[in-house]
Design a protein around this motif. Structure first.
Motif, PDB file in Angstrom:
ATOM      1  N   UNK A   1      -7.845  60.092  11.030  1.00 14.08           N
ATOM      2  CA  UNK A   1      -7.455  59.673   9.696  1.00 14.08           C
ATOM      3  C   UNK A   1      -7.477  58.168   9.555  1.00 14.08           C
ATOM      4  N   UNK A   2      -7.765  57.741   8.342  1.00 18.32           N
ATOM      5  CA  UNK A   2      -7.696  56.323   8.078  1.00 18.32           C
ATOM      6  C   UNK A   2      -6.236  55.868   8.027  1.00 18.32           C
ATOM      7  N   UNK A   3      -6.038  54.568   8.121  1.00 22.18           N
ATOM      8  CA  UNK A   3      -4.708  54.015   7.972  1.00 22.18           C
ATOM      9  C   UNK A   3      -4.475  53.622   6.521  1.00 22.18           C
ATOM     10  N   UNK A   4      -3.220  53.675   6.131  1.00 20.05           N
ATOM     11  CA  UNK A   4      -2.795  53.223   4.809  1.00 20.05           C
ATOM     12  C   UNK A   4      -1.956  51.961   5.014  1.00 20.05           C
ATOM     13  N   UNK A   5      -2.362  50.935   4.313  1.00 24.23           N
ATOM     14  CA  UNK A   5      -1.761  49.622   4.529  1.00 24.23           C
ATOM     15  C   UNK A   5      -0.720  49.279   3.480  1.00 24.23           C
ATOM     16  N   UNK A   6       0.311  48.573   3.929  1.00 19.53           N
ATOM     17  CA  UNK A   6       1.269  48.002   3.001  1.00 19.53           C
ATOM     18  C   UNK A   6       0.696  46.766   2.336  1.00 19.53           C
ATOM     19  N   UNK A   7       1.442  46.182   1.406  1.00 17.96           N
ATOM     20  CA  UNK A   7       0.938  45.043   0.623  1.00 17.96           C
ATOM     21  C   UNK A   7       0.894  43.732   1.394  1.00 17.96           C
TER      22      UNK A   7
END
Lengths: 106, 113
Positions: B100-106
């Motif tokens: 899975x790809x990573x989901x990044x914070x702002x």
């Protein structure tokens, strides 16, 4: 030491033109990830390539993976201004390339 | 708020001070990551965590400490900030390991004077 190299580092292209960004890596990996980052923003996932020969397309972007050559490409077709951003590849989940800064000129 | 959040978004501190950057995700993702982004270096992994109470070093862990007592939180502490730690810090998470790809914070922009 694992290395992930992208080229070019900077790319300025005219709208409507085609171009390819290359991502070379030094380790055995059958998975590769492409991310996009707009200026001053966070990263968002573009593609996850999970096997040798994988090809994925989204709009004007197409990514491919050749695990034997340890090479992934991100091909841009008929570039538009909205594609201006920095593009990163990553291998083994968290080893990122230095990024390719793309500017599409009207 | 749903997703992954970081706080503060901007921080200015002085050399030698302790600073903690917070990361919170609402997806119950198993894996969480801390990166720093510097010009010419792309993103470099500082620490990651596979689950609560499981953490491991990344490429550039020196000067940083992490903890993960709850699945949703992954704070990063600079015990004694140095100017070389001036950077943009990104937290990320994902559900599984490498599928899975990573989901990044702002991101948090940290300046150490």
């Amino acid at each position: 030491e694992l290395k992930v190299e992208q080229n070019p580092l900077f790319l300025s292209m005219q709208e409507g033109k085609n171009y390819t960004i290359y991502c070379n890596y030094s380790t055995t990996s059958d998975r590769l990830y492409w991310y996009r980052q707009d200026p001053g923003k966070s990263l968002e996932s573009l593609f996850v390539l999970l096997s040798n020969g994988a090809v994925k397309q989204e709009g004007r972007l197409m990514a491919s993976l050749d695990t034997k050559a340890r090479l992934s490409t991100l091909h841009i077709t008929a570039a538009v201004h909205d594609l201006s951003a920095t593009y990163f590849c990553a291998v083994v989940q968290f080893y990122f390339g230095t990024g390719t800064s793309l500017t599409v000129i009207p | 708020d749903a997703g992954i959040t970081q706080s503060p978004r901007y921080k200015i501190t002085e050399t030698g001070r302790q600073v903690t950057l917070m990361c919170h995700q609402t997806w119950s993702h198993s894996y969480m990551f801390w990166y720093r982004q510097d010009l010419g270096h792309g993103l470099r992994l500082i620490y990651y965590s596979a689950a609560a109470d499981i953490t491991d070093k990344g490429e550039v862990p020196d000067g940083y400490v992490v903890s993960r007592s709850k699945t949703e939180n992954f704070p990063l502490t600079l015990e004694s900030a140095t100017r070389s730690q001036t950077s943009v810090y990104f937290c990320a998470s994902n559900f599984g390991w490498s599928y899975n790809e990573q989901f990044f914070g702002p991101g948090t922009r940290l300046t150490v004077l």
